[in-house]
Scaffold this active site. Structure first.
Site, PDB file in Angstrom:
ATOM      1  N   ARG A 186      71.823  45.767  13.993  1.00 22.34           N
ATOM      2  CA  ARG A 186      73.174  45.874  13.452  1.00 22.34           C
ATOM      3  C   ARG A 186      73.724  44.456  13.295  1.00 22.34           C
ATOM      4  O   ARG A 186      73.388  43.768  12.354  1.00 22.34           O
ATOM      5  CB  ARG A 186      74.059  46.718  14.374  1.00 22.34           C
ATOM      6  CG  ARG A 186      73.689  48.195  14.374  1.00 22.34           C
ATOM      7  CD  ARG A 186      74.274  48.918  15.541  1.00 22.34           C
ATOM      8  NE  ARG A 186      73.830  48.275  16.782  1.00 22.34           N
ATOM      9  CZ  ARG A 186      74.144  48.667  18.004  1.00 22.34           C
ATOM     10  NH1 ARG A 186      74.927  49.699  18.162  1.00 22.34           N
ATOM     11  NH2 ARG A 186      73.684  48.040  19.058  1.00 22.34           N
ATOM     12  N   LYS A 218      67.973  54.855  33.336  1.00 17.47           N
ATOM     13  CA  LYS A 218      69.006  54.462  32.358  1.00 17.47           C
ATOM     14  C   LYS A 218      70.223  55.383  32.423  1.00 17.47           C
ATOM     15  O   LYS A 218      71.159  55.202  31.659  1.00 17.47           O
ATOM     16  CB  LYS A 218      68.417  54.478  30.945  1.00 17.47           C
ATOM     17  CG  LYS A 218      67.555  53.242  30.626  1.00 17.47           C
ATOM     18  CD  LYS A 218      67.619  52.898  29.147  1.00 17.47           C
ATOM     19  CE  LYS A 218      66.981  51.552  28.853  1.00 17.47           C
ATOM     20  NZ  LYS A 218      67.274  51.077  27.491  1.00 17.47           N
TER      21      LYS A 218
HETATM   22  O1  PNS Z   1      67.722  52.479  22.417  1.00 16.80           O
HETATM   23  P1  PNS Z   1      67.339  51.444  23.424  1.00 16.80           P
HETATM   24  O2  PNS Z   1      67.815  51.871  24.803  1.00 16.80           O
HETATM   25  O3  PNS Z   1      67.810  50.074  23.056  1.00 16.80           O
HETATM   26  O4  PNS Z   1      65.728  51.429  23.444  1.00 16.80           O
HETATM   27  C1  PNS Z   1      65.061  50.569  24.328  1.00 16.80           C
HETATM   28  C2  PNS Z   1      63.540  50.845  24.369  1.00 16.80           C
HETATM   29  C3  PNS Z   1      63.271  52.328  24.552  1.00 16.80           C
HETATM   30  C4  PNS Z   1      62.913  50.405  23.068  1.00 16.80           C
HETATM   31  C5  PNS Z   1      62.963  50.015  25.536  1.00 16.80           C
HETATM   32  O5  PNS Z   1      63.751  50.226  26.679  1.00 16.80           O
HETATM   33  C6  PNS Z   1      61.527  50.396  25.867  1.00 16.80           C
HETATM   34  O6  PNS Z   1      60.634  50.229  25.069  1.00 16.80           O
HETATM   35  N1  PNS Z   1      61.299  50.937  27.075  1.00 16.80           N
HETATM   36  C7  PNS Z   1      59.999  51.363  27.536  1.00 16.80           C
HETATM   37  C8  PNS Z   1      59.472  50.426  28.621  1.00 16.80           C
HETATM   38  C9  PNS Z   1      58.877  49.182  28.008  1.00 16.80           C
HETATM   39  O7  PNS Z   1      57.909  49.223  27.284  1.00 16.80           O
HETATM   40  N2  PNS Z   1      59.482  48.006  28.315  1.00 16.80           N
HETATM   41  C10 PNS Z   1      59.021  46.738  27.761  1.00 16.80           C
HETATM   42  C11 PNS Z   1      59.808  46.312  26.549  1.00 16.80           C
HETATM   43  S1  PNS Z   1      61.515  46.078  26.970  1.00 16.80           S
END
Ligand code: PNS
Length: 162
Positions: A92, A41
């Protein structure tokens, strides 16, 4: 004991995130605020810096039963590992809905026993995002009222264009 995980990139943690965290505390006995450890990211702040900032915020706000942490891999696996049954996410504007809908659908498919609870930040913070903070801070804009006071100097210093 009701335990939840509030996950995110938190790059950096904003006052909108803090609103959501404060609401989560009212419903849960323990809240893990968990920074995603995923270099793909391209975060500006390291995982350690983000966890440290959240620790400082939790301490300066006097928030109890909040545990700053980080995680890698799948969120639903992490939620299981810490014994939590719930995920917290902030909403939001309507534009967040589609993204959150997709995350929830995927997480529910992988682990139907984990549910997500959504909170809205205060209206005055509804426009806030970490990416906007990164953008304006790079031009030396004042971050007061956008990120928690105790992190302003660190965030501003790291993001200022040299
Ligand atoms: O603040 P963000 O970047 O919108 O958070 C995104 C997050 C961390 C919730 C998401 O990217 C995540 O859960 N990543 C871990 C990998 C995962 O489990 N992916 C499947 C669901 S998208």
């Amino acid at each position: 004991m009701r335990i939840c995980v509030y996950p995110g990139s938190f790059d950096p943690f904003t006052l909108g995130h803090l609103d959501v965290l404060k609401k989560a505390i009212t419903l849960f006995d323990k809240v893990y605020v968990s920074v995603l450890n995923n270099s793909a990211k391209n975060p500006v702040f390291t995982v350690e810096e983000r966890v440290r900032m959240i620790e400082q915020i939790v301490e300066s706000e006097g928030l109890e039963n909040v545990k700053p942490s980080s995680f890698g891999g799948l969120l639903v696996d992490y939620v299981d590992r810490v014994g939590a049954g719930y995920i917290i996410r902030g909403l939001r504007a309507i534009t967040d809905f589609e993204y959150e809908f997709q995350i929830d659908a995927m997480n529910s498919r992988m682990n139907p026993s984990v549910n997500t609870v959504y909170f809205m930040a205060k209206p005055e913070h509804s426009f806030l995002s970490s990416s906007m903070i990164r953008e304006i801070a790079s031009f030396n804009a004042d971050l007061k009222g956008l990120v928690p006071d105790c992190t302003i100097d660190f965030v501003a210093e790291r993001l200022r264009k040299k």
